[in-house]
Scaffold this active site. Structure first.
Site, PDB file in Angstrom:
ATOM      1  N   SER A 186      35.996  28.312  37.506  1.00 46.80           N
ATOM      2  CA  SER A 186      36.296  29.538  36.785  1.00 46.80           C
ATOM      3  C   SER A 186      37.757  29.868  37.007  1.00 46.80           C
ATOM      4  O   SER A 186      38.296  29.667  38.102  1.00 46.80           O
ATOM      5  CB  SER A 186      35.400  30.651  37.324  1.00 46.80           C
ATOM      6  OG  SER A 186      36.085  31.867  37.282  1.00 46.80           O
ATOM      7  N   LYS A 187      38.387  30.391  35.946  1.00 42.31           N
ATOM      8  CA  LYS A 187      39.807  30.727  36.074  1.00 42.31           C
ATOM      9  C   LYS A 187      39.988  31.822  37.119  1.00 42.31           C
ATOM     10  O   LYS A 187      41.057  32.050  37.636  1.00 42.31           O
ATOM     11  CB  LYS A 187      40.354  31.230  34.737  1.00 42.31           C
ATOM     12  CG  LYS A 187      40.541  30.105  33.755  1.00 42.31           C
ATOM     13  CD  LYS A 187      41.378  30.521  32.587  1.00 42.31           C
ATOM     14  CE  LYS A 187      41.419  29.376  31.591  1.00 42.31           C
ATOM     15  NZ  LYS A 187      42.076  29.687  30.363  1.00 42.31           N
ATOM     16  N   ARG A 188      38.892  32.520  37.393  1.00 42.75           N
ATOM     17  CA  ARG A 188      38.992  33.614  38.363  1.00 42.75           C
ATOM     18  C   ARG A 188      38.892  33.118  39.803  1.00 42.75           C
ATOM     19  O   ARG A 188      39.088  33.881  40.726  1.00 42.75           O
ATOM     20  CB  ARG A 188      37.928  34.668  38.064  1.00 42.75           C
ATOM     21  CG  ARG A 188      38.341  35.583  36.920  1.00 42.75           C
ATOM     22  CD  ARG A 188      37.347  36.689  36.715  1.00 42.75           C
ATOM     23  NE  ARG A 188      36.114  36.181  36.143  1.00 42.75           N
ATOM     24  CZ  ARG A 188      35.926  36.015  34.858  1.00 42.75           C
ATOM     25  NH1 ARG A 188      36.871  36.331  34.014  1.00 42.75           N
ATOM     26  NH2 ARG A 188      34.797  35.534  34.392  1.00 42.75           N
TER      27      ARG A 188
END
Ligand code: GLU
Length: 535
Positions: free
Chosen positions: A287-289
């Site tokens: 996830s980009k997070r």
């Protein structure tokens, strides 16, 4: 069925047709006009930090460009104004430069095909949309948001994938004029051809996908005059003379649409290759997070560009004779880069391996004079910021900050640490900090005075030849002093460890003292003696 196999099956073709298409495409792609120069681009949207997935795309483009004596372009795709993060574009370029994946043309560097930021190219998209409107490949769509919303809800109720019903394709000229006179807002849509146009993916091989069966006519220019990703991406790749598009496999589904756009313009498309998904070790999607995968975070944590580059290239393939147990330079990776060797299986991240590469890189740097000096500076800075210039640091503060001392610590630590900041972990505090007090109850029981023993040991150390100040020789001296005071050697070891570090536990005393070196050891013993003497 995954969407990828869906792509393969969408054309509903027999095995023999598949093979025929495959051969035809391969021949076509290898017979394509050889551009005088390979030009590739990394085209991130400035919506946050660069993460490992993005860095992999940038890196493979860079390696492909360099291995073909081509150019690597950085283009910022910022047409989705709602998702912009201030400063993100600038930070992306900075972190690429730090990662040693420097572009040849970019927003900061500029270049012959600029501007390199899409929001500065709006006039170009508006000019090019006219071509498509004029040749009948695009049309104005006046459908309101309310109508589109109803269409969407209707489809969902029927458990179908929502898609635009292409209503405005058939608007009469008179109707269009009337709507325009009324000042109704409109967007511009692309007339999707209902065909299965195969293409040869440089990594995945032949791909068949009929976009029109899956979606309605896509928007090219929004009612605010801004282009959508698909339109701007194609126009820019063409105007920037991009020859090869290498991007994440999540974009593969968009490629047939892009190819139809090229056809509508009558332009020759670039060749496309898609890079497999990167997954976590447990197979879950990245996830980009996930903050720990942001390059900036890795940088702050002390990972080097070389370690990151080796880590990323180690998992996804794409090299001839890649030695997985060696740290490779960017030049070596460039020489060995081979796009067709990129694996199509999704690759999994094993964060242990980045630690391994970072350790190898620390060792490499220690052996190169200039790099070693930089490492020493980094460590000095780390120690200063972690412990401050306070009385807790060694009495003669400079002694733990000298190049000689820091180099010695690095040489000792190179097999034990994976990052520089491991050296300021609690177990190594003694390397940097002199104990503030020596609690009596922590000192081993002795029949003689602690201070006398320390003083005698100190005098022994002072006259010890420097070449004997090693982890092998020091215990011999400890033994002699213990004997002199009729102490058991482990008891004296305990006293010395406490005097030097203020800790009951720790590495063997010989090792501890040899890391500190003779000068710092003498300081520490004097300091401990003074503390005991005060009592
Ligand atoms: N702007 C897209 C992204 O954020 C670029 C995709 C492409 O390379 O075409 O990844």
């Amino acid at each position: 069925m995954t969407w990828l196999s869906h792509i393969r099956h969408a054309g509903k073709i027999t095995h023999s047709r598949w093979q025929a298409v495959s051969t035809q495409l391969r021949t076509f792609s290898s017979s394509k006009k050889v551009h005088s120069e390979v030009r590739v681009r990394f085209a991130p949207s400035p919506t946050g930090h660069l993460h490992l997935g993005g860095l992999r795309t940038a890196l493979y483009n860079f390696l492909f460009a360099k291995s073909n004596n081509g150019k690597f372009i950085l283009r910022i795709e910022d047409t989705d104004q709602a998702r912009l993060v201030p400063q993100a574009a600038r930070k992306l370029e900075d972190i690429l430069n730090w990662s040693k994946i420097s572009p040849d043309e970019s927003p900061l560097l500029s270049g012959p095909r600029g501007p390199y930021v899409q929001s500065e190219r709006i006039d170009l998209y508006q000019k090019h949309i006219q071509t498509l409107l004029e040749n009948g490949s695009a049309y104005k769509c006046f459908c309101s948001d309310t109508r589109l919303d109803l269409l969407r809800k209707d489809a969902l109720r029927r458990r179908e994938t929502p898609k635009y019903d292409n209503k405005c394709r058939s608007l009469s000229v008179a109707k269009i004029e009337e709507f325009e006179k009324q000042g109704r807002p409109h967007c511009i849509r692309f007339k999707l051809e209902d065909i299965t146009e195969p293409f040869h993916d440089l990594v995945y091989g032949p791909i068949l996908y009929n976009v029109a069966q899956q979606e309605g006519d896509p928007v090219l220019l929004k009612s605010d005059g801004y282009p959508t990703y698909h339109f701007a991406n194609v126009v820019d790749d063409h105007l920037m003379e991009v020859t090869h598009v290498l991007r994440g496999v999540e974009w593969q589904i968009s490629t047939p649409k892009h190819l139809l756009l090229y056809k509508a313009f009558g332009w020759e498309p670039p060749q496309y290759g898609h890079l497999p998904l990167i997954k976590n070790r447990d197979g879950t999607k990245l996830s980009k997070r996930q903050g720990d995968l942001h390059i900036e975070r890795l940088r702050v944590q002390g990972y080097s560009p070389e370690a990151i580059i080796n880590f990323v290239t180690d998992i996804g393939g794409g090299f001839e004779d890649r030695d997985h147990n060696a740290l490779m330079t960017v030049e070596e990776l460039t020489e060995r880069f081979c796009l067709s060797r990129v694996t199509t299986n999704s690759c999994r991240l094993d964060m242990e391996k980045i630690n391994w590469f970072n350790q190898k890189d620390l060792q490499r740097r220690l052996h190169i004079a200039g790099e070693r000096d930089l490492l020493v500076d980094e460590l000095r800075h780390l120690v200063q910021t972690s412990y401050g210039i306070s009385h807790r640091c060694c009495a003669t503060q400079e002694s733990v900050l000298t190049t000689e001392y820091l180099t010695n610590v690095l040489v000792w630590g190179q097999q034990r640490i994976t990052r520089l900041d491991d050296l300021i972990a609690p177990e190594f505090t003694y390397i940097w900090v002199i104990p503030e007090e020596l609690p009596l109850d922590q000192l081993p029981e002795m029949s003689c005075s602690h201070a006398d023993v320390l003083q005698y040991f100190l005098e022994t150390i002072v006259v010890m030849p420097p070449e004997k100040f090693t982890k092998e020789q020091i215990p011999k001296y400890v033994k002699l002093v213990a004997k002199w005071f009729s102490l058991k050697t482990p008891v004296l070891m305990k006293l010395l460890r406490m005097a030097i570090s203020g800790q009951k536990e720790g590495p063997p005393v010989g090792e501890m003292l040899s890391i500190l070196g003779k000068e710092t050891t003498i300081e520490r013993l004097k300091h401990a003696y003074a503390l005991l003497d005060k009592r």
